[in-house]
Design a protein around this motif. Structure first.
Motif, mmCIF file in Angstrom:
data_model
loop_
_atom_site.group_PDB
_atom_site.id
_atom_site.type_symbol
_atom_site.label_atom_id
_atom_site.label_comp_id
_atom_site.label_asym_id
_atom_site.label_seq_id
_atom_site.Cartn_x
_atom_site.Cartn_y
_atom_site.Cartn_z
ATOM 1 N N ASN A 1 1.041 4.033 -7.807
ATOM 2 C CA ASN A 1 0.238 4.312 -9.081
ATOM 3 C C ASN A 1 0.220 5.526 -9.414
ATOM 4 O O ASN A 1 0.137 6.979 -8.943
ATOM 5 C CB ASN A 1 -1.448 4.332 -7.619
ATOM 6 N N HIS B 1 0.791 -1.300 0.368
ATOM 7 C CA HIS B 1 0.132 0.187 -0.008
ATOM 8 C C HIS B 1 0.755 1.017 0.006
ATOM 9 O O HIS B 1 0.603 2.011 -0.331
ATOM 10 C CB HIS B 1 -1.026 0.306 1.159
ATOM 11 N N LEU C 1 -0.705 -0.496 -8.741
ATOM 12 C CA LEU C 1 -0.236 -1.882 -8.123
ATOM 13 C C LEU C 1 -1.604 -2.405 -7.779
ATOM 14 O O LEU C 1 -1.868 -1.699 -6.760
ATOM 15 C CB LEU C 1 0.346 -1.305 -6.581
ATOM 16 N N VAL D 1 -2.495 -4.953 -5.172
ATOM 17 C CA VAL D 1 -2.262 -4.829 -4.074
ATOM 18 C C VAL D 1 -2.221 -6.405 -3.492
ATOM 19 O O VAL D 1 -1.520 -7.274 -3.186
ATOM 20 C CB VAL D 1 -2.211 -3.859 -3.021
ATOM 21 N N SER E 1 1.915 1.432 -3.723
ATOM 22 C CA SER E 1 0.996 1.958 -4.420
ATOM 23 C C SER E 1 0.908 3.602 -3.977
ATOM 24 O O SER E 1 0.750 4.084 -4.806
ATOM 25 C CB SER E 1 -0.389 1.188 -4.159
#
Length: 518
Positions: free
Chosen positions: A148, A141, A174, A176, A144
């Motif tokens: 992202n 996370h 991405l 996850v 990302s």
């Protein structure tokens, strides 16, 4: 004689073996040593007790904590972590207890065979390690957030010479969950406990639209204009600001637009000023006052373009710049929004402009697919009209002499019809909406705070008449007397205006029904 003795001896051995068949030699607990030839992963645990083997395996797994693990992102920088950062741990699945029983289970023949096989071939137990999936998910996370990139849609810009097209840009996101699955599967099933490199799962986010499609957007599908000539500077600013936030939007097929989301927050940082708006039947000052004329003008352009209206609310009181049921109110605190969807096969472009003579215009551009002989119009029908019979006076704690008057607002019930004609002949008529506007009497808020008992009695007597004009006259006279006393001059005669240069009376009245709105 010797042959007979050997026969008896062999029989005794067989008897003992049969008695022990299917039974285990009782292991000596934790102190039982593991036979030679046993490994767990690459760790030789021969001759160790179970606790010693546990320590050896744990030490080995602990040494793996610093092993680098590289996470690879397509088109992005590699991220290097360690097995320890991913929460590596040894999963003791009972392999050491099983290893300690090798050569100690079954009858003498079975134990002998097990030891012989162990000496010849050895016995390896897999080293089972696990990783903290919550930790891995947290790492992904974090990645990302910086990796992202949403797709940038191809868009249009209206200029004096026509439309300019800005090509879109592919985005990447991405995944996850799939990346976490790839990491865990590799590290638990394929990892050789050395430096590792794992490709993360990335999803491409392709932009909508292209130059070829957008180049077709040039037809006027609908346009609407309203005027705000009586508006003060702050309301003018708010209309221009709201219009600017909506100007230049490219809306793709199936895409919804929320006007409230586009024009908020109502703050000075976002370009708004204090101006009049409706609240509970009163006109009050609020940031963004007048913004409803922006949404209303756009609403009428959307209707003419025949786009899909998803959400629309009427004002609490009637407005003057459009006919009843042609308005679209906006209220951030009241949850009123104007939403619409592009139900066409091609993108649309929204152009919003304001003029120096205080008009606002919205024009919807797209690809015209309606027949040339088709004409659409909208008709407002008033079903009920309610004129308040009396005036309303509200005493307040403001200083005496203060009077603020809001004009009467006639109540209406109305509905809007969409009429379609082909070759000048009506072919359909359908109701678009219905609206109900509150009737609000001419209302005055009157200041009564004073230390002068005579003035207090005068204003209370005026209030008791129920006449706003009488209250205005008395309040004006009181202010004039106060100004004259402060200047050391004689007050003007009753019914005469204050002398030139004296302070204003403090009596104000809004310029008319619908001059301000929410």
């Amino acid at each position: 004689m010797q042959k007979w003795w050997k026969t008896i001896f062999m029989a005794a051995i067989v008897s003992v073996s049969l008695l022990n068949a299917g039974s285990d030699v009782k292991a000596a607990g934790k102190d039982c040593k593991i036979e030679a030839g046993v490994t767990v992963g690459d760790i030789d645990v021969s001759g160790m007790t179970i606790p010693e083997a546990e320590s050896a395996v744990a030490a080995y797994v602990d040494s793996l904590q610093s092993v680098p693990i590289t996470l690879r992102l397509e088109g992005g920088q590699d991220t290097v972590g360690t097995a320890g950062e991913f929460g590596i741990a040894w999963e003791n699945d009972g392999a050491l207890e099983e290893a300690a029983m090798l050569g100690k289970r079954g009858n003498i023949v079975q134990r002998y065979k097990a030891l012989a096989d162990l000496k010849k071939e050895g016995q390896n137990y897999p080293l089972h390690v696990s990783f903290d999936e919550n930790v891995i998910e947290g790492i992904l996370h974090s990645l990302s957030e910086t990796y992202n990139q949403e797709a940038v849609e191809a868009s249009l810009t209206k200029t004096e010479s026509g439309f300019q097209i800005t090509e879109g840009q592919t985005g990447h996101v991405l995944d996850v969950e799939k990346s976490k699955e790839a990491i865990v599967n590799y590290l638990t099933d394929s990892w050789d406990y050395g430096n590792a490199s794992i490709n993360l799962v990335v999803t491409l986010d392709e932009p909508r639209g292209n130059a070829e499609t957008l180049s077709k957007v040039k037809d006027v599908l609908g346009t609407a204009t309203t005027a705000y000539k009586s508006s003060g500077p702050s309301r003018v600013t708010n209309i221009k600001t709201g219009c600017g936030h909506l100007n230049g939007i490219t809306l793709y097929p199936g895409e919804q637009c929320s006007v409230l989301e586009c024009i908020t927050p109502f703050s000075t940082a976002n370009g708004y000023e204090l101006a009049g708006s409706y609240l509970n039947g009163q006109v009050v000052e609020s940031l963004g006052g007048g913004i409803c004329q922006v949404s209303t003008t756009l609403y009428n352009a959307i209707l003419k373009a025949e786009l899909q209206v998803d959400e629309r609310s009427n004002h609490s009181m009637i407005v003057s710049y459009v006919e009843p049921s042609e308005d679209a109110a906006i209220s951030e605190s009241g949850g009123k929004d104007f939403k619409f969807t592009n139900n066409k096969e091609y993108p649309i472009y929204i152009e919003g402009t304001t003029s120096s003579d205080k008009t606002i215009t919205f024009t919807i551009y797209g690809v015209e697919d309606r027949p040339a002989n088709r004409e659409v119009s909208y008709i407002s029908e008033v079903l009920e009209k309610n004129v308040p019979p009396a005036e309303k006076i509200i005493p307040t704690g403001d200083p005496i002499g203060y009077v603020n008057v809001q004009s009467v607002h006639i109540g209406y019930k109305a509905r809007l019809w969409k009429v379609v004609k082909e070759n000048g002949v009506e072919v359909s008529r359908e109701q678009v909406n219905s609206s109900s506007y509150a009737a609000v009497p001419r209302t005055a808020t009157v200041g009564t705070a004073t230390a002068d008992p005579v003035a207090a009695a005068q204003i209370q007597e005026a209030i008791a008449t129920g006449s706003i004009d009488q209250v205005k006259a008395v309040a004006g006279a009181i202010l004039a007397q106060q100004a004259a006393a402060a200047a050391g001059a004689q007050p003007p005669a009753e019914g005469q205006p204050p002398a030139e240069g004296q302070p204003p009376t403090g009596v104000t009245e809004d310029p008319g029904t619908g001059a301000t709105d929410g």
